[in-house]
Design a protein around this motif. Sequence first.
Motif, PDB file in Angstrom:
ATOM      1  N   MET A  38      42.510  35.468  23.091  1.00  0.00           N
ATOM      2  CA  MET A  38      41.975  35.127  24.658  1.00  0.00           C
ATOM      3  C   MET A  38      42.911  35.705  25.468  1.00  0.00           C
ATOM      4  O   MET A  38      44.091  35.142  25.451  1.00  0.00           O
ATOM      5  CB  MET A  38      41.425  34.143  24.717  1.00  0.00           C
ATOM      6  N   LEU A  39      42.222  36.403  26.392  1.00  0.00           N
ATOM      7  CA  LEU A  39      43.238  36.282  27.566  1.00  0.00           C
ATOM      8  C   LEU A  39      42.311  35.893  29.043  1.00  0.00           C
ATOM      9  O   LEU A  39      41.377  36.572  29.049  1.00  0.00           O
ATOM     10  CB  LEU A  39      43.624  37.991  27.525  1.00  0.00           C
ATOM     11  N   LYS A  40      42.588  35.006  29.214  1.00  0.00           N
ATOM     12  CA  LYS A  40      42.285  34.407  30.855  1.00  0.00           C
ATOM     13  C   LYS A  40      43.467  35.095  31.763  1.00  0.00           C
ATOM     14  O   LYS A  40      43.741  34.782  31.890  1.00  0.00           O
ATOM     15  CB  LYS A  40      42.760  32.968  31.066  1.00  0.00           C
ATOM     16  N   VAL A  41      42.326  35.616  32.879  1.00  0.00           N
ATOM     17  CA  VAL A  41      42.487  36.624  34.175  1.00  0.00           C
ATOM     18  C   VAL A  41      42.490  35.306  34.957  1.00  0.00           C
ATOM     19  O   VAL A  41      41.462  35.762  35.503  1.00  0.00           O
ATOM     20  CB  VAL A  41      42.811  37.379  33.704  1.00  0.00           C
ATOM     21  N   LEU A  42      43.562  34.819  35.760  1.00  0.00           N
ATOM     22  CA  LEU A  42      42.898  34.488  37.250  1.00  0.00           C
ATOM     23  C   LEU A  42      43.182  35.405  38.220  1.00  0.00           C
ATOM     24  O   LEU A  42      43.836  35.419  38.382  1.00  0.00           O
ATOM     25  CB  LEU A  42      43.446  32.851  37.153  1.00  0.00           C
ATOM     26  N   VAL A  43      42.004  36.361  39.131  1.00  0.00           N
ATOM     27  CA  VAL A  43      42.230  37.176  39.374  1.00  0.00           C
ATOM     28  C   VAL A  43      42.251  35.617  40.995  1.00  0.00           C
ATOM     29  O   VAL A  43      40.948  36.024  41.116  1.00  0.00           O
ATOM     30  CB  VAL A  43      41.375  37.660  40.002  1.00  0.00           C
ATOM     31  N   GLN A  44      43.468  35.806  42.246  1.00  0.00           N
ATOM     32  CA  GLN A  44      43.125  35.140  42.968  1.00  0.00           C
ATOM     33  C   GLN A  44      42.931  35.693  44.066  1.00  0.00           C
ATOM     34  O   GLN A  44      42.529  35.548  44.643  1.00  0.00           O
ATOM     35  CB  GLN A  44      45.223  34.668  43.002  1.00  0.00           C
ATOM     36  N   LYS A  45      43.952  36.524  44.298  1.00  0.00           N
ATOM     37  CA  LYS A  45      43.706  37.314  45.941  1.00  0.00           C
ATOM     38  C   LYS A  45      44.185  38.616  46.852  1.00  0.00           C
ATOM     39  O   LYS A  45      45.026  39.169  45.138  1.00  0.00           O
ATOM     40  CB  LYS A  45      44.522  36.320  47.017  1.00  0.00           C
ATOM     41  N   GLY A  46      43.979  39.011  46.880  1.00  0.00           N
ATOM     42  CA  GLY A  46      44.486  40.735  46.722  1.00  0.00           C
ATOM     43  C   GLY A  46      44.970  40.791  48.596  1.00  0.00           C
ATOM     44  O   GLY A  46      44.897  39.591  49.298  1.00  0.00           O
ATOM     45  N   ASP A  47      46.602  41.790  48.634  1.00  0.00           N
ATOM     46  CA  ASP A  47      46.498  41.168  50.200  1.00  0.00           C
ATOM     47  C   ASP A  47      46.956  43.142  50.579  1.00  0.00           C
ATOM     48  O   ASP A  47      46.940  43.884  49.863  1.00  0.00           O
ATOM     49  CB  ASP A  47      48.445  41.369  49.562  1.00  0.00           C
ATOM     50  N   ASN A  48      46.583  42.983  51.543  1.00  0.00           N
ATOM     51  CA  ASN A  48      46.905  44.560  52.512  1.00  0.00           C
ATOM     52  C   ASN A  48      46.161  45.910  51.413  1.00  0.00           C
ATOM     53  O   ASN A  48      46.670  46.966  51.660  1.00  0.00           O
ATOM     54  CB  ASN A  48      48.547  44.812  52.424  1.00  0.00           C
ATOM     55  N   LEU A  49      44.494  45.179  51.206  1.00  0.00           N
ATOM     56  CA  LEU A  49      44.111  46.654  51.125  1.00  0.00           C
ATOM     57  C   LEU A  49      43.554  47.394  51.412  1.00  0.00           C
ATOM     58  O   LEU A  49      43.669  47.146  52.843  1.00  0.00           O
ATOM     59  CB  LEU A  49      43.586  45.592  49.561  1.00  0.00           C
ATOM     60  N   VAL A  50      43.138  48.776  51.355  1.00  0.00           N
ATOM     61  CA  VAL A  50      42.988  49.689  51.981  1.00  0.00           C
ATOM     62  C   VAL A  50      41.503  49.591  52.450  1.00  0.00           C
ATOM     63  O   VAL A  50      40.792  49.451  51.659  1.00  0.00           O
ATOM     64  CB  VAL A  50      42.901  51.129  51.341  1.00  0.00           C
ATOM     65  N   MET A  51      41.262  50.111  53.405  1.00  0.00           N
ATOM     66  CA  MET A  51      40.371  50.405  55.069  1.00  0.00           C
ATOM     67  C   MET A  51      39.401  51.356  54.215  1.00  0.00           C
ATOM     68  O   MET A  51      39.799  52.680  53.847  1.00  0.00           O
ATOM     69  CB  MET A  51      40.548  50.573  56.208  1.00  0.00           C
ATOM     70  N   ARG A  52      38.193  50.995  53.654  1.00  0.00           N
ATOM     71  CA  ARG A  52      37.061  52.247  53.154  1.00  0.00           C
ATOM     72  C   ARG A  52      36.165  52.472  53.751  1.00  0.00           C
ATOM     73  O   ARG A  52      35.399  52.926  54.260  1.00  0.00           O
ATOM     74  CB  ARG A  52      36.464  52.234  51.852  1.00  0.00           C
ATOM     75  N   ASP A  53      35.890  51.491  54.732  1.00  0.00           N
ATOM     76  CA  ASP A  53      34.827  51.240  55.780  1.00  0.00           C
ATOM     77  C   ASP A  53      34.947  51.402  57.051  1.00  0.00           C
ATOM     78  O   ASP A  53      35.119  50.478  57.844  1.00  0.00           O
ATOM     79  CB  ASP A  53      33.535  50.349  55.834  1.00  0.00           C
ATOM     80  N   MET A  54      34.846  52.939  58.511  1.00  0.00           N
ATOM     81  CA  MET A  54      35.416  52.876  59.380  1.00  0.00           C
ATOM     82  C   MET A  54      34.337  52.237  59.744  1.00  0.00           C
ATOM     83  O   MET A  54      35.026  52.091  61.104  1.00  0.00           O
ATOM     84  CB  MET A  54      35.458  54.707  59.663  1.00  0.00           C
ATOM     85  N   PHE A  55      33.531  51.822  59.309  1.00  0.00           N
ATOM     86  CA  PHE A  55      32.398  51.646  61.038  1.00  0.00           C
ATOM     87  C   PHE A  55      33.012  50.022  61.085  1.00  0.00           C
ATOM     88  O   PHE A  55      33.207  49.691  62.481  1.00  0.00           O
ATOM     89  CB  PHE A  55      31.272  50.996  60.932  1.00  0.00           C
ATOM     90  N   THR A  56      33.443  49.173  59.556  1.00  0.00           N
ATOM     91  CA  THR A  56      33.608  47.828  60.339  1.00  0.00           C
ATOM     92  C   THR A  56      34.908  47.894  59.815  1.00  0.00           C
ATOM     93  O   THR A  56      35.650  46.522  60.373  1.00  0.00           O
ATOM     94  CB  THR A  56      32.982  46.987  58.882  1.00  0.00           C
TER      95      THR A  56
END
Length: 175
Positions: A38-56
């Motif tokens: 089994m592989l346990k993957v702790l997805v902690q966080k993301g940094d500086n992700l790209v903006m996809r919603d121009m309104f918000t």
Amino acid sequence: GKGPQHSNFGLDCMCKSRTVSEPPAADDGQGMIVFVGMLKVLVQKGDNLVMRDMFTRSSDPYAVLKLGRQSVRTKTVNKCLNPVWNELLMLSVPESLDPLSLQVYDEDTITSDDPMGAAIIPYQDLIERTQTGSETPPNKESGTNEVYEKAISIDLEGVGSGTLHLTLEWIPLPQ
């Protein structure tokens, strides 16, 4: 009204016996996959992700992990380019050590979800470490088996920016 019921039952039996004796179809190797752990993957966080919603001027990111035919995902973090998930996802690892892919999407209610980058996560070295270290017995004093884990930060490809931070833990199945 016994006639139809009787013939139904007979048909049922035929189907069952045929399924048992027939080897699985070549294109569906599902029955022949051997899992090694089994592989346990702790997805902690993301940094500086790209903006996809121009309104918000933001995104609503979630992450998807795929390994073989398995697919698991985190929850969506709304309006955030530096999301903190801290979610533990589990995957069974086949003997073939298929690539583990990571994809990040921006969740959209109206249109289809927009891709925010992807990466292949290297985990095979964790497994090789357990196989080479198999001669060394687990530490008896602490009473715990050796834990094979590593923390990685991985840059998302196909986009201008974005890094994901994960911790992988490998749990070998007793062979």
